[in-house]
Design an enzyme around this catalytic site. Structure first.
Site, PDB file in Angstrom:
ATOM      1  N   HIS A   1       0.827  -1.197   0.000  1.00 14.90           N
ATOM      2  CA  HIS A   1       0.000   0.000   0.000  1.00 14.90           C
ATOM      3  C   HIS A   1       0.868   1.255   0.000  1.00 14.90           C
ATOM      4  CE1 HIS A   1      -3.092  -2.757   2.192  1.00 14.90           C
ATOM      5  NE2 HIS A   1      -3.176  -2.874   0.878  1.00 14.90           N
TER       6      HIS A   1
ATOM      7  N   TYR B   1      -0.370   1.128  13.694  1.00 15.83           N
ATOM      8  CA  TYR B   1       0.220   2.069  12.747  1.00 15.83           C
ATOM      9  C   TYR B   1      -0.037   3.500  13.243  1.00 15.83           C
ATOM     10  CZ  TYR B   1      -1.496  -1.827   9.685  1.00 15.83           C
ATOM     11  OH  TYR B   1      -1.859  -3.033   9.138  1.00 15.83           O
TER      12      TYR B   1
END
Length: 210
Positions: free
Chosen positions: A62, A132
């Site tokens: 990603h 994250y």
């Protein structure tokens, strides 16, 4: 807390000091002054994500367009994942290469991926939890992917999980349908090395480190 830049410029492995005692263990997983000392700018914390994955799950590759893209400071508080930083910046001296860091609940390492890098990981244990810290919020109009099995990128992961069981990889439909590296390049969706360098310079300038 030790910082080590990976072979992909702009990606760092962070190893914290751990303080065990009879009750358990304590560690500082992120320190803003230390981060700024190494990066020359602060981490703008805009969003915190959490994923839980069974063994074999692959998430990625990603990335987001620059600017502003989305830098990530990634940790694995529980379980184990092999985390990849992939250089997808068009024009980069290391374009198409990658490096990896084992994130787990033993070393409690983290990986930092600056704006413009591709991110991917494979879970090596059931219920692996990944956190994250993101510099920007989710923006579907600017976020893209590359198929993690693209032979040009040639990511490699273990044949077995941390418990010694065969590792059978599982991708989402979205990641499976993502283009390969050359196709993404031809589509014009990849960040460029020059844009990433300019954005990093702007971050340092705004922090007084130009």
């Amino acid at each position: 807390m030790e910082y080590r830049e990976l072979s992909v410029p702009g990606a760092w492995e962070i190893t914290p000091k751990q303080f065990p005692d009879p009750r358990g263990v304590f560690t500082e997983v992120f320190k803003a002054p230390v981060f700024a000392q190494h990066m020359g700018h602060a981490l703008n914390l805009a969003q915190v994500n959490c994923s839980v994955s069974k063994a074999g799950v692959v998430r990625g590759i990603h990335f987001a367009q620059v600017p502003p893209s989305q830098a990530k400071y990634v940790m694995c508080p529980s379980g184990a994942v092999l985390d990849f930083a992939i250089d997808i910046r068009e024009g980069s001296p290391t374009f198409g290469t990658w490096d990896s860091v084992l994130l787990d609940d033993v070393t409690r390492r983290a990986i930092y991926l600056s704006e413009g890098l591709g991110h991917c990981f494979v879970s090596l244990k059931d219920n692996s939890t990944v956190m994250y810290l993101c510099s920007e919020g989710y923006n579907p109009g600017r976020e893209f992917g590359i198929n993690p099995t693209c032979p040009e990128v040639a990511l490699t992961w273990p044949d077995k999980d941390v418990d010694g069981n065969p590792l059978e990889v599982l991708l989402s439909d979205k990641d499976t349908a993502a283009p390969g590296l050359s196709e993404a390049l031809s589509q014009g969706i990849l960040p460029t090395w020059n844009d990433c360098q300019a954005f990093a310079q702007d971050l340092r300038a705004s922090f007084g480190q130009a």
